[in-house]
Design a protein around this motif. Structure first.
Motif, short mmCIF file in Angstrom:
data_model
loop_
_atom_site.label_atom_id
_atom_site.label_comp_id
_atom_site.label_asym_id
_atom_site.label_seq_id
_atom_site.Cartn_x
_atom_site.Cartn_y
_atom_site.Cartn_z
N THR A 76 0.85 -1.19 0.00
CA THR A 76 0.00 0.00 0.00
C THR A 76 0.89 1.24 0.00
OG1 THR A 76 -1.65 -1.20 1.27
CG2 THR A 76 -1.82 1.20 1.27
N PRO A 77 0.57 2.23 -0.87
CA PRO A 77 1.38 3.46 -0.88
C PRO A 77 1.37 4.16 0.47
CG PRO A 77 -0.09 3.38 -2.77
CD PRO A 77 -0.48 2.25 -1.87
N VAL A 78 2.50 4.72 0.82
CA VAL A 78 2.65 5.45 2.08
C VAL A 78 2.03 6.84 1.91
CG1 VAL A 78 4.33 6.43 3.69
CG2 VAL A 78 4.78 4.22 2.59
N PRO A 79 1.09 7.22 2.79
CA PRO A 79 0.52 8.58 2.69
C PRO A 79 1.52 9.61 3.19
CG PRO A 79 -0.43 7.42 4.56
CD PRO A 79 0.48 6.45 3.86
N ARG A 80 1.62 10.71 2.48
CA ARG A 80 2.55 11.77 2.86
C ARG A 80 1.93 13.12 2.51
NH1 ARG A 80 7.82 13.17 -0.27
NH2 ARG A 80 8.38 15.02 0.85
N THR A 81 2.16 14.11 3.34
CA THR A 81 1.69 15.47 3.06
C THR A 81 2.91 16.37 2.88
OG1 THR A 81 -0.32 15.16 4.36
CG2 THR A 81 0.36 17.44 3.94
N ARG A 82 2.84 17.20 1.85
CA ARG A 82 3.92 18.15 1.57
C ARG A 82 3.31 19.54 1.49
NH1 ARG A 82 6.40 20.44 -3.27
NH2 ARG A 82 8.62 20.75 -2.91
N ILE A 83 3.87 20.47 2.24
CA ILE A 83 3.42 21.86 2.18
C ILE A 83 4.51 22.65 1.45
CG2 ILE A 83 2.81 23.92 3.50
CD1 ILE A 83 1.86 21.97 5.72
N ALA A 84 4.10 23.34 0.41
CA ALA A 84 5.05 24.10 -0.41
C ALA A 84 4.54 25.51 -0.63
CB ALA A 84 5.25 23.40 -1.75
N ALA A 85 5.47 26.44 -0.77
CA ALA A 85 5.12 27.85 -0.98
C ALA A 85 5.82 28.35 -2.24
CB ALA A 85 5.54 28.68 0.22
N TYR A 86 5.08 29.08 -3.07
CA TYR A 86 5.60 29.58 -4.34
C TYR A 86 5.33 31.07 -4.45
CZ TYR A 86 5.80 24.65 -5.40
OH TYR A 86 6.09 23.32 -5.35
N GLY A 87 6.22 31.76 -5.18
CA GLY A 87 6.09 33.20 -5.33
C GLY A 87 5.88 33.61 -6.77
N LEU A 88 4.93 34.49 -6.97
CA LEU A 88 4.66 35.05 -8.29
C LEU A 88 5.23 36.46 -8.31
CD1 LEU A 88 3.38 34.86 -11.07
CD2 LEU A 88 1.26 35.65 -10.06
N ALA A 89 6.34 36.62 -9.04
CA ALA A 89 6.96 37.93 -9.23
C ALA A 89 6.66 38.37 -10.66
CB ALA A 89 8.46 37.86 -9.00
N ALA A 90 6.05 39.52 -10.81
CA ALA A 90 5.70 40.02 -12.14
C ALA A 90 6.29 41.41 -12.31
CB ALA A 90 4.19 40.05 -12.32
N SER A 91 6.72 41.70 -13.54
CA SER A 91 7.24 43.00 -13.89
C SER A 91 6.74 43.33 -15.28
CB SER A 91 8.78 42.96 -13.86
OG SER A 91 9.30 44.19 -14.27
N GLU A 92 5.95 44.38 -15.38
CA GLU A 92 5.31 44.75 -16.64
C GLU A 92 4.53 43.56 -17.16
OE1 GLU A 92 8.20 46.61 -19.16
OE2 GLU A 92 8.90 47.90 -17.55
N ASP A 93 4.84 43.05 -18.35
CA ASP A 93 4.08 41.92 -18.88
C ASP A 93 4.82 40.60 -18.71
OD1 ASP A 93 6.07 42.30 -20.75
OD2 ASP A 93 4.79 41.78 -22.45
N LYS A 94 5.80 40.57 -17.82
CA LYS A 94 6.61 39.36 -17.63
C LYS A 94 6.42 38.78 -16.24
CE LYS A 94 10.06 40.62 -20.99
NZ LYS A 94 11.47 40.84 -21.27
N VAL A 95 6.66 37.48 -16.15
CA VAL A 95 6.60 36.77 -14.88
C VAL A 95 7.88 35.95 -14.75
CG1 VAL A 95 5.35 34.81 -15.89
CG2 VAL A 95 5.15 35.27 -13.46
N LEU A 96 8.36 35.80 -13.52
CA LEU A 96 9.58 35.04 -13.29
C LEU A 96 9.23 33.56 -13.12
CD1 LEU A 96 12.63 35.30 -12.95
CD2 LEU A 96 12.24 35.49 -10.50
N LEU A 97 9.88 32.71 -13.94
CA LEU A 97 9.63 31.27 -13.89
C LEU A 97 10.94 30.52 -13.70
CD1 LEU A 97 7.11 30.90 -16.85
CD2 LEU A 97 6.59 30.99 -14.39
N ALA A 98 10.84 29.33 -13.14
CA ALA A 98 11.98 28.44 -12.97
C ALA A 98 11.69 27.13 -13.71
CB ALA A 98 12.21 28.16 -11.48
#
Length: 150
Positions: free
Chosen positions: A3-25
């Motif tokens: 049986t798969p092991v249940p796991r919880t992951r909490i993650a935080a992401y940032g949306l940085a925008a400048s004019e009509d652009k967005v920063l992506l990784a």
């Protein structure tokens, strides 16, 4: 089969925008989804407040210091990961962030291998993680509408 092991992951992401652009990784070969693009950010450490996690992750992945401006949303989903025998419940916290300092520098030997300011129209053509797509489209569209001369 176990049986798969249940796991919880909490993650935080940032949306940085400048004019009509967005920063992506871009996800590296060390990630579960190499070649996909996402908002800079990632998993929080045990006991770490999500707003602190996004600031730390942003520096690691982009070389840029940010400050949290606004909570944009909280996403939650469950996915089976047979490759690691887990059933993963992921909680993703999305923040609007403002760049305060630093020089854009990709992470070395991490889960991302490239960072770029991308025009919204170009971002829509990238293999962008689907749960980030509405945030990228909405925020960059509203920023470009509020730009002087528009």
């Amino acid at each position: 089969m176990t049986t798969p092991v249940p796991r919880t992951r909490i993650a935080a992401y940032g949306l940085a925008a400048s004019e009509d652009k967005v920063l992506l990784a871009r996800a590296s070969d060390r990630s579960a989804l190499p070649g996909t693009w996402w908002l800079p950010g990632g998993g929080g450490e045990f006991g770490e407040p999500p707003a602190d996690a996004v600031v730390r992750e942003f520096v690691e992945e982009t070389g840029l210091m940010v400050r949290v401006v606004q909570l944009l949303g909280v996403l939650s989903d469950v996915a089976d990961r047979p490759d690691i025998n887990e059933r993963m419940h992921t909680v993703r916290i999305i923040y609007a962030v403002e760049v305060t300092a630093g020089e854009l520098t990709p992470e070395v030997a991490g889960t991302t291998d490239a960072v770029a300011w991308v025009a919204r129209s170009e971002a829509e053509e990238l293999p962008l993680m689907s749960f980030f797509r509405p945030y990228v489209s909405a925020v960059t569209r509203s920023r470009s509408k509020s730009s002087p001369g528009s």
